[in-house]
Design an enzyme around this catalytic site. Structure first.
Site, short mmCIF file in Angstrom:
data_model
loop_
_atom_site.label_atom_id
_atom_site.label_comp_id
_atom_site.label_asym_id
_atom_site.label_seq_id
_atom_site.Cartn_x
_atom_site.Cartn_y
_atom_site.Cartn_z
N GLU A 201 0.50 -1.07 -0.13
CA GLU A 201 -0.19 0.06 -0.52
C GLU A 201 0.98 1.13 0.02
O GLU A 201 1.91 1.91 0.84
CB GLU A 201 -0.68 -0.35 1.60
CG GLU A 201 -2.52 0.46 1.13
CD GLU A 201 -3.24 -1.05 -0.11
OE1 GLU A 201 -3.80 -0.26 -0.99
OE2 GLU A 201 -3.12 -1.79 0.23
N HIS A 202 0.42 2.21 -0.65
CA HIS A 202 1.28 3.15 -0.80
C HIS A 202 2.74 3.08 -1.47
O HIS A 202 3.61 4.01 -1.46
CB HIS A 202 1.31 4.60 0.76
CG HIS A 202 -0.28 4.74 1.02
ND1 HIS A 202 -0.80 6.55 -0.07
CD2 HIS A 202 -1.13 4.60 1.54
CE1 HIS A 202 -1.52 5.99 0.47
NE2 HIS A 202 -2.12 5.45 1.44
N THR A 203 3.32 2.56 -2.32
CA THR A 203 4.13 1.96 -2.80
C THR A 203 4.28 2.25 -4.56
O THR A 203 4.99 2.48 -4.80
CB THR A 203 4.70 0.40 -2.54
OG1 THR A 203 3.44 0.01 -2.63
CG2 THR A 203 4.60 -0.21 -0.89
N ASP A 204 2.95 2.05 -4.81
CA ASP A 204 2.59 2.28 -6.89
C ASP A 204 3.52 3.41 -7.12
O ASP A 204 3.91 2.98 -7.78
CB ASP A 204 1.40 2.10 -6.91
CG ASP A 204 0.23 3.29 -6.63
OD1 ASP A 204 0.86 3.79 -5.38
OD2 ASP A 204 -0.64 3.11 -6.69
N SER B 148 -26.12 7.68 -14.67
CA SER B 148 -26.06 6.75 -13.58
C SER B 148 -26.74 6.71 -12.87
O SER B 148 -27.99 7.35 -13.10
CB SER B 148 -24.38 7.02 -12.65
OG SER B 148 -24.42 6.75 -11.67
N TYR C 93 -3.69 12.97 0.73
CA TYR C 93 -2.65 11.89 -0.57
C TYR C 93 -1.35 12.15 -1.17
O TYR C 93 -0.58 11.88 -0.79
CB TYR C 93 -4.25 11.31 -1.43
CG TYR C 93 -3.04 9.93 -2.26
CD1 TYR C 93 -4.04 8.31 -2.28
CD2 TYR C 93 -2.52 10.23 -3.45
CE1 TYR C 93 -2.62 7.62 -2.64
CE2 TYR C 93 -1.99 9.29 -4.28
CZ TYR C 93 -1.96 7.49 -4.10
OH TYR C 93 -2.17 6.92 -4.36
N SER D 57 -13.76 1.70 -7.03
CA SER D 57 -15.00 1.98 -7.83
C SER D 57 -14.60 3.22 -9.27
O SER D 57 -15.80 3.88 -10.09
CB SER D 57 -16.12 2.82 -6.65
OG SER D 57 -16.02 4.56 -6.62
N ASP E 105 -4.85 0.86 -8.84
CA ASP E 105 -5.99 0.06 -9.40
C ASP E 105 -6.78 0.28 -10.86
O ASP E 105 -7.43 -0.74 -10.97
CB ASP E 105 -7.01 1.60 -9.12
CG ASP E 105 -6.89 2.39 -7.20
OD1 ASP E 105 -6.27 1.32 -6.41
OD2 ASP E 105 -6.78 3.00 -7.12
C1 GLA Z 1 -5.40 4.33 -3.80
C2 GLA Z 1 -4.92 5.11 -5.31
C3 GLA Z 1 -3.53 3.92 -5.81
C4 GLA Z 1 -2.20 3.27 -4.33
C5 GLA Z 1 -3.53 3.18 -3.01
C6 GLA Z 1 -2.65 2.79 -1.53
O1 GLA Z 1 -6.08 3.26 -4.24
O2 GLA Z 1 -5.46 5.42 -6.25
O3 GLA Z 1 -2.86 4.27 -6.93
O4 GLA Z 1 -1.90 4.25 -4.10
O5 GLA Z 1 -4.09 4.05 -2.52
O6 GLA Z 1 -1.94 2.24 -1.85
#
Ligand code: GLA
Length: 430
Positions: A46-49, A80, A248, A141, A191
């Site tokens: 998480e928060h690595t991309d 929608s 973020y 989503s 995502d």
């Molecule tokens: C959200 C962001 C992703 C990623 C995650 C944390 O989902 O859209 O790009 O950074 O947070 O892993």
């Protein structure tokens, strides 16, 4: 006793019908087709991309369906089933980044991004969405919406990228640009890659180093919960989750600044050199000693240790070491809470309760600041754990906070993922 409200995925037929019916009712004609893309759960990483690191998502059986018809002008109309009375309109001609408001930003942004990338064939479109991916729950989503739109536009405008895994990276880039530049959320590519590239029975080991080609940056890791008699609980805490309010972006900026101070292109470079050193603990300490700011040290420590945890989790799960896999879930959550500071009380409480009720491990999933947790439990405990989780979380969360209420059931994740993938790959037509 608290009743567990499971959010069941829309079947293929239901999704196609809902989207088609809404299209007909709104625009008075037939769509050219219906396409779909799933939400995701990130197992770990998480928060690595955006630090060129590693992630490990699986696709959800929950998908967003889009019925779409191309137009001959540059106008876009979207509706929608969340608010079927309101059609939002935009014009791609002269559209600038940030030029659309509300949820329509995401689909309009995809067409805009494709045109910005030089795909002049892409014109306007009319579209109707029907989705069962819970909104604002940290289950992507928005990626399900941008990716389904990208697949639809690729097909109707004959771009030819949707049919292959490598080709999809072009569409993924448009979906990311839509989110970053049109919606103003500076997210990485986790995502969108998950939504478009997850396959049957696998978790996607995504390596975000920018120098890797699409053929090199993913590997499919077997993820068969049944084999070990496990279930993965996904619990939406309903604490509101939003990624474009500055928190973020702040985390991302701190990491980029840290890389600059350390003299590297990104934190992955540091993570790799620490992993290879004879004494990783000492190497991590020496790296952190080079940074003055305490908050920055914590953020960097999370990223470096989280990247290592992805590889450890893949190994542990493949070797059936479920206790170890669970311990890594726990370590990931604790690091996100203490070092990265992206959890909220609802997430921490839900995780505590899951652990206290026999989960091998539990952690928040996605960006944090609200959203969902996942817990790895024995299959036999699944429903009972859910119930306990819901009851105890409700009791513990103070009344002004949203109690956990909703969850997703993924008992046969492997099979369900396959279904999601097969249908998104071909673009389902009514
Ligand atoms: C959200 C962001 C992703 C990623 C995650 C944390 O989902 O859209 O790009 O950074 O947070 O892993």
């Amino acid at each position: 006793m608290t009743a567990v409200e499971f959010i069941e995925p829309l079947s293929h037929d239901e999704g196609v019908k809902n989207a088609t019916d809404l299209f007909r009712a709104t625009y008075g004609e037939e769509p050219a087709g219906v396409w779909a893309a799933p939400g995701r759960v990130n197992l770990i990483g998480e928060h690595t991309d955006y630090n060129a690191g590693l992630c490990l998502p699986i696709a959800l059986p929950h998908r967003t369906f889009i019925a779409l018809k191309p137009r001959e002008d540059t106008k876009v109309r979207v509706v929608s089933d969340v608010d079927s009375e309101n059609v939002t309109e935009a014009d791609l001609d002269g559209l600038q980044a940030g030029g659309v408001e509300g949820w329509a930003t995401y689909p309009v942004g995809v067409a805009w991004a494709l045109r910005e990338a030089g795909f002049d064939a892409v014109q306007g479109f009319d579209a109707a969405f029907s989705s069962c991916v819970p909104l604002g729950s940290g289950l992507s989503s928005s990626a399900a919406m941008t990716c389904s739109t990208a697949l639809a536009l690729d097909d109707v405008y004959g771009l030819g990228y949707g049919a292959s895994d490598a080709g999809r990276v072009t569409l993924i880039n448009a979906a990311i640009k839509s989110e970053n530049d049109m919606a103003g959320a500076s997210t990485g590519g986790l995502d969108q890659n998950a939504s478009m590239r997850c396959t049957f029975g696998h978790a996607l080991r995504l390596d975000c180093r920018p120098e890797l080609s699409p053929l090199e940056n993913v590997s499919q890791q077997e993820f068969d919960l049944d084999k070990y008699g496990l279930e993965l609980l996904v619990l939406d805490t309903q604490a509101p989750h939003q990624l474009n309010d500055g928190q973020y972006a702040q985390r991302r900026a701190t990491c980029e600044k840290a890389a600059e101070i350390l003299g590297v292109a990104n934190l992955r470079v540091v993570a790799d050199s620490i992993a290879k050193s004879d004494d990783p603990f000492q190497a991590l300490k020496e790296t952190l000693d080079k940074l003055e700011d305490d908050t920055m040290k914590k953020r960097v420590r999370h990223v470096i240790t989280e990247i290592a945890r992805v590889n450890s989790f893949v190994r542990a799960f493949a070797n059936g070491k479920i206790d170890e896999a669970g311990r890594l879930f726990n370590a990931s959550h604790d690091s996100l809470a203490a070092d990265y500071e992206v959890t909220v009380p609802e997430l921490d409480i839900a995780v505590d309760v899951a652990r206290a009720n026999g989960a091998y491990g539990a952690r928040m999933t996605g960006g944090g600041f609200g959203g969902s947790i996942i817990a790895l439990v024995d299959k036999a405990r699944g429903t009972r754990s859910h119930r306990r989780l819901l009851t105890a979380s409700k009791r513990k969360v103070s009344t002004h906070l949203a109690p956990c209420r909703r969850s997703l059931r993924l008992p046969r994740a492997a099979r369900l993922i396959a279904e999601a993938d097969a249908k998104t790959r071909v673009g389902a037509r009514p």
